[in-house]
Design an enzyme around this catalytic site. Sequence first.
Site, PDB file in Angstrom:
ATOM      1  N   CYS A 155      -0.364  -2.389   7.045  1.00  0.00           N
ATOM      2  CA  CYS A 155      -1.565  -2.801   6.325  1.00  0.00           C
ATOM      3  C   CYS A 155      -1.288  -4.169   5.718  1.00  0.00           C
ATOM      4  O   CYS A 155      -0.140  -4.608   5.644  1.00  0.00           O
ATOM      5  CB  CYS A 155      -2.006  -1.776   5.278  1.00  0.00           C
ATOM      6  SG  CYS A 155      -0.840  -1.479   3.957  1.00  0.00           S
ATOM      7  N   SER A 156      -2.340  -4.836   5.301  1.00  0.00           N
ATOM      8  CA  SER A 156      -2.207  -6.247   4.952  1.00  0.00           C
ATOM      9  C   SER A 156      -1.430  -6.502   3.673  1.00  0.00           C
ATOM     10  O   SER A 156      -0.707  -7.486   3.569  1.00  0.00           O
ATOM     11  CB  SER A 156      -3.594  -6.894   4.841  1.00  0.00           C
ATOM     12  OG  SER A 156      -4.225  -6.876   6.101  1.00  0.00           O
ATOM     13  N   THR A 157      -1.569  -5.647   2.651  1.00  0.00           N
ATOM     14  CA  THR A 157      -0.861  -5.868   1.388  1.00  0.00           C
ATOM     15  C   THR A 157      -0.249  -4.568   0.899  1.00  0.00           C
ATOM     16  O   THR A 157      -0.662  -3.480   1.280  1.00  0.00           O
ATOM     17  CB  THR A 157      -1.809  -6.389   0.287  1.00  0.00           C
ATOM     18  OG1 THR A 157      -2.668  -5.317  -0.121  1.00  0.00           O
ATOM     19  CG2 THR A 157      -2.635  -7.560   0.771  1.00  0.00           C
ATOM     20  N   GLU A 204       1.900  -6.671   6.153  1.00  0.00           N
ATOM     21  CA  GLU A 204       1.731  -8.042   6.657  1.00  0.00           C
ATOM     22  C   GLU A 204       0.335  -8.184   7.258  1.00  0.00           C
ATOM     23  O   GLU A 204      -0.289  -7.204   7.649  1.00  0.00           O
ATOM     24  CB  GLU A 204       2.766  -8.354   7.751  1.00  0.00           C
ATOM     25  CG  GLU A 204       4.200  -8.498   7.249  1.00  0.00           C
ATOM     26  CD  GLU A 204       4.463  -9.814   6.536  1.00  0.00           C
ATOM     27  OE1 GLU A 204       3.509 -10.594   6.363  1.00  0.00           O
ATOM     28  OE2 GLU A 204       5.610 -10.051   6.148  1.00  0.00           O
TER      29      GLU A 204
END
Length: 200
Positions: A8-10, A39
């Site tokens: 996931c992004s954060t 990431e």
Amino acid sequence: MLYGYARCSTNESKQDVERQKRELRKMRIQDSNIFFEYESGTKADRVQLERLLATVNAGDTIATTEVSRLTRSTKQLCDIIEQAKEKRLELIIGTFKVDCRNGLDPMTDGMLKMMGVFAEMERNMISQRVKSGMENAKAKGSVLGRPETTVDNLPADFIRHYPKYTAKQLTQAELARLCNISRQSVNKYIKIYKTAGNAE
């Protein structure tokens, strides 16, 4: 050998990664074979994805819950497909199985790349909505970003347990664990508390 990949992004979306890991475990993938990271899906040099691709051998399987977890870039997806072909891997993307061990038929190859196109398009739409929302908030005079942490908005758990720390009944690590925050946050909150004139 079965391997899984979750992303996931954060790190504020840890629950999302846990959900992905639960889905991968249902596929009988062991925790030791699940690679995960926080990431952007468009980043080319993701450490854990590179580690996974370096670990797998011919005949192995890589599973992920959806194509957007693997990548949000059509170009990068094409690169991953090529690596899967070279290493003769099987890809499982949600319920879609892609056997690259004997090459790909044109229909499967096309469907897989279309999935990549939609994942990239979704990312672009999300980005556009965020920018639009920020511009709208600015126009209304809203202050963007996280509010500044002051002694007035310190977490209640920290205020409650801090006296035990000053009485040396707790270490910083124990205080962090009780408050469910990082050691860095504990240090930050202690400085804020002291600067405001509160006794140790």
